[in-house]
Scaffold this motif. Structure first.
Motif, PDB file in Angstrom:
ATOM      1  N   PRO A   1       3.568   8.667   1.569  1.00  0.00           N
ATOM      2  CA  PRO A   1       4.192   7.356   1.349  1.00  0.00           C
ATOM      3  C   PRO A   1       5.467   7.215   2.167  1.00  0.00           C
ATOM      4  N   ILE A   2       5.755   5.981   2.573  1.00  0.00           N
ATOM      5  CA  ILE A   2       6.928   5.664   3.388  1.00  0.00           C
ATOM      6  C   ILE A   2       7.857   4.765   2.576  1.00  0.00           C
ATOM      7  N   VAL A   3       9.145   5.104   2.568  1.00  0.00           N
ATOM      8  CA  VAL A   3      10.169   4.248   1.962  1.00  0.00           C
ATOM      9  C   VAL A   3      11.128   3.820   3.062  1.00  0.00           C
ATOM     10  N   THR A   4      11.379   2.507   3.166  1.00  0.00           N
ATOM     11  CA  THR A   4      12.251   1.991   4.218  1.00  0.00           C
ATOM     12  C   THR A   4      13.053   0.808   3.691  1.00  0.00           C
ATOM     13  N   ALA A   5      14.118   0.451   4.424  1.00  0.00           N
ATOM     14  CA  ALA A   5      14.919  -0.711   4.051  1.00  0.00           C
ATOM     15  C   ALA A   5      14.361  -1.992   4.654  1.00  0.00           C
ATOM     16  N   ALA A   6      13.587  -1.883   5.741  1.00  0.00           N
ATOM     17  CA  ALA A   6      13.066  -3.097   6.380  1.00  0.00           C
ATOM     18  C   ALA A   6      11.875  -2.775   7.266  1.00  0.00           C
TER      19      ALA A   6
ATOM     20  N   ASP B   1      14.244  10.298   8.897  1.00  0.00           N
ATOM     21  CA  ASP B   1      14.485   9.879  10.274  1.00  0.00           C
ATOM     22  C   ASP B   1      14.788   8.388  10.214  1.00  0.00           C
ATOM     23  N   PRO B   2      15.906   7.922  10.780  1.00  0.00           N
ATOM     24  CA  PRO B   2      16.267   6.508  10.613  1.00  0.00           C
ATOM     25  C   PRO B   2      15.222   5.521  11.104  1.00  0.00           C
ATOM     26  N   MET B   3      14.513   5.861  12.175  1.00  0.00           N
ATOM     27  CA  MET B   3      13.623   4.880  12.792  1.00  0.00           C
ATOM     28  C   MET B   3      12.167   5.357  12.798  1.00  0.00           C
ATOM     29  N   LEU B   4      11.273   4.518  12.280  1.00  0.00           N
ATOM     30  CA  LEU B   4       9.838   4.745  12.430  1.00  0.00           C
ATOM     31  C   LEU B   4       9.368   3.730  13.458  1.00  0.00           C
TER      32      LEU B   4
ATOM     33  N   ASP C   1       0.835  -1.186   0.000  1.00  0.00           N
ATOM     34  CA  ASP C   1       0.000   0.000   0.000  1.00  0.00           C
ATOM     35  C   ASP C   1       0.881   1.253   0.000  1.00  0.00           C
ATOM     36  N   HIS C   2       0.905   1.994   1.109  1.00  0.00           N
ATOM     37  CA  HIS C   2       1.698   3.231   1.117  1.00  0.00           C
ATOM     38  C   HIS C   2       3.116   3.011   1.632  1.00  0.00           C
ATOM     39  N   LEU C   3       3.494   1.748   1.889  1.00  0.00           N
ATOM     40  CA  LEU C   3       4.832   1.424   2.395  1.00  0.00           C
ATOM     41  C   LEU C   3       5.647   0.732   1.311  1.00  0.00           C
ATOM     42  N   THR C   4       6.845   1.232   1.031  1.00  0.00           N
ATOM     43  CA  THR C   4       7.754   0.610   0.068  1.00  0.00           C
ATOM     44  C   THR C   4       8.984   0.113   0.811  1.00  0.00           C
ATOM     45  N   ILE C   5       9.256  -1.190   0.706  1.00  0.00           N
ATOM     46  CA  ILE C   5      10.435  -1.796   1.319  1.00  0.00           C
ATOM     47  C   ILE C   5      11.456  -2.048   0.210  1.00  0.00           C
ATOM     48  N   VAL C   6      12.602  -1.415   0.326  1.00  0.00           N
ATOM     49  CA  VAL C   6      13.637  -1.527  -0.703  1.00  0.00           C
ATOM     50  C   VAL C   6      14.491  -2.754  -0.388  1.00  0.00           C
ATOM     51  N   ASP C   7      14.324  -3.801  -1.179  1.00  0.00           N
ATOM     52  CA  ASP C   7      15.005  -5.064  -0.878  1.00  0.00           C
ATOM     53  C   ASP C   7      16.246  -5.276  -1.742  1.00  0.00           C
ATOM     54  N   HIS C   8      16.811  -4.206  -2.274  1.00  0.00           N
ATOM     55  CA  HIS C   8      18.018  -4.305  -3.088  1.00  0.00           C
ATOM     56  C   HIS C   8      19.137  -4.960  -2.269  1.00  0.00           C
ATOM     57  N   PRO C   9      19.910  -5.864  -2.865  1.00  0.00           N
ATOM     58  CA  PRO C   9      20.961  -6.560  -2.118  1.00  0.00           C
ATOM     59  C   PRO C   9      21.945  -5.626  -1.402  1.00  0.00           C
TER      60      PRO C   9
ATOM     61  N   PHE D   1       8.177  10.149   3.284  1.00  0.00           N
ATOM     62  CA  PHE D   1       8.917   9.858   4.516  1.00  0.00           C
ATOM     63  C   PHE D   1       9.939   8.759   4.251  1.00  0.00           C
ATOM     64  N   LEU D   2      11.188   9.012   4.638  1.00  0.00           N
ATOM     65  CA  LEU D   2      12.289   8.079   4.410  1.00  0.00           C
ATOM     66  C   LEU D   2      12.871   7.627   5.745  1.00  0.00           C
ATOM     67  N   CYS D   3      12.950   6.311   5.943  1.00  0.00           N
ATOM     68  CA  CYS D   3      13.551   5.782   7.167  1.00  0.00           C
ATOM     69  C   CYS D   3      14.324   4.506   6.846  1.00  0.00           C
ATOM     70  N   LEU D   4      15.207   4.134   7.760  1.00  0.00           N
ATOM     71  CA  LEU D   4      15.960   2.885   7.624  1.00  0.00           C
ATOM     72  C   LEU D   4      15.116   1.688   8.027  1.00  0.00           C
ATOM     73  N   LEU D   5      14.498   1.801   9.189  1.00  0.00           N
ATOM     74  CA  LEU D   5      13.715   0.721   9.764  1.00  0.00           C
ATOM     75  C   LEU D   5      12.337   1.218  10.156  1.00  0.00           C
ATOM     76  N   ALA D   6      11.355   0.346   9.999  1.00  0.00           N
ATOM     77  CA  ALA D   6      10.003   0.675  10.439  1.00  0.00           C
ATOM     78  C   ALA D   6       9.459  -0.468  11.281  1.00  0.00           C
ATOM     79  N   ALA D   7       8.698  -0.123  12.292  1.00  0.00           N
ATOM     80  CA  ALA D   7       7.952  -1.107  13.073  1.00  0.00           C
ATOM     81  C   ALA D   7       6.500  -1.104  12.588  1.00  0.00           C
ATOM     82  N   PRO D   8       5.823  -2.252  12.641  1.00  0.00           N
ATOM     83  CA  PRO D   8       4.424  -2.288  12.200  1.00  0.00           C
ATOM     84  C   PRO D   8       3.556  -1.251  12.899  1.00  0.00           C
TER      85      PRO D   8
END
Length: 213
Positions: free
Chosen positions: A182-187, A135-138, A6-14, A161-168
């Motif tokens: 929209p949120i973009v995060t690595a995990a 902000d690194p942490m959501l 939905d509005h969350l994008t998880i960037v799973d690039h190696p 919104f850009l972060c490194l990690l997000a919690a549910p």
């Protein structure tokens, strides 16, 4: 490839996932943590700037004249949620050096987990700019929601919104308060612990960046 929820994008690039593992490791020293944070922020910046408005302008290559694509509209605004946001900001700003920069100072009351504002200074004309909040942490989402509340009051209406990690829990909180952001995060990690930290997480991003406790 990026996984969209939905509005969350998880960037799973190696490369993103490899660098995130380095940052999660508690043995990683402060200097390395800062450097890798800068590197991963640039990789994430590619995703969050996808779909920027474009126009064309006439240029001359060594071979011929052409109509070439270029970014349109006012320059981006990058907004750091202090203090840990500055680690992401540095990397993104290196990639987009012409961006305007603002800061939102919020700290978390450790008893209530609610954000307390102590600083707010942002560029003019937010209503005409894409605004990227970093902000690194959501975690609980409270600080992020509060920062975006302030930015909307200042005129911003195109925010990412850009972060490194997000919690549910943080993702849900953000979606309830700001479904248009929209949120973009690595995990997307497992959960929050009883003191509001992301698990498995990487600890306190600000402390690990700056070597504080």
């Amino acid at each position: 490839m990026s996984l969209n929820h939905d509005h969350l994008t998880i960037v799973d690039h190696p490369l993103v996932q490899h660098k995130l593992t380095i940052m999660r490791d508690k043995q990683t020293p402060t200097a390395v943590f800062r450097q890798v944070l800068k590197e991963i922020s640039q990789l994430l910046a590619y995703e969050i700037t996808r779909g920027l408005p474009m126009t064309r302008k006439a240029i001359e290559t060594p071979m011929q004249e052409m109509e070439a694509p270029t970014l349109a509209g006012k320059k981006l605004a990058l907004i750091s949620i202090l203090r840990a946001g500055n680690g992401l900001l540095d990397g993104v700003l290196e990639l987009i050096p012409s961006a305007r920069v603002g800061f939102v100072g919020l700290y978390r009351d450790e008893k209530t987990l609610k954000p307390v504002q102590y600083y707010f200074k942002v560029p003019e004309g937010l209503e005409d700019r894409m605004v990227i909040v970093v902000d690194p942490m959501l975690a609980t989402g409270n600080s992020s929601v509060a920062a975006i509340d302030l930015l909307k009051k200042a005129g911003a209406d195109h925010i990412r919104f850009l972060c490194l990690l997000a919690a549910p829990e943080g993702v849900v909180r953000m979606k309830e308060a700001h479904p248009d952001v929209p949120i973009v995060t690595a995990a997307l990690d497992d959960a929050l612990n009883d003191v509001g930290y992301i698990t498995p997480g990487l600890g306190d991003a600000g402390d690990r960046m700056y070597g504080t406790k």
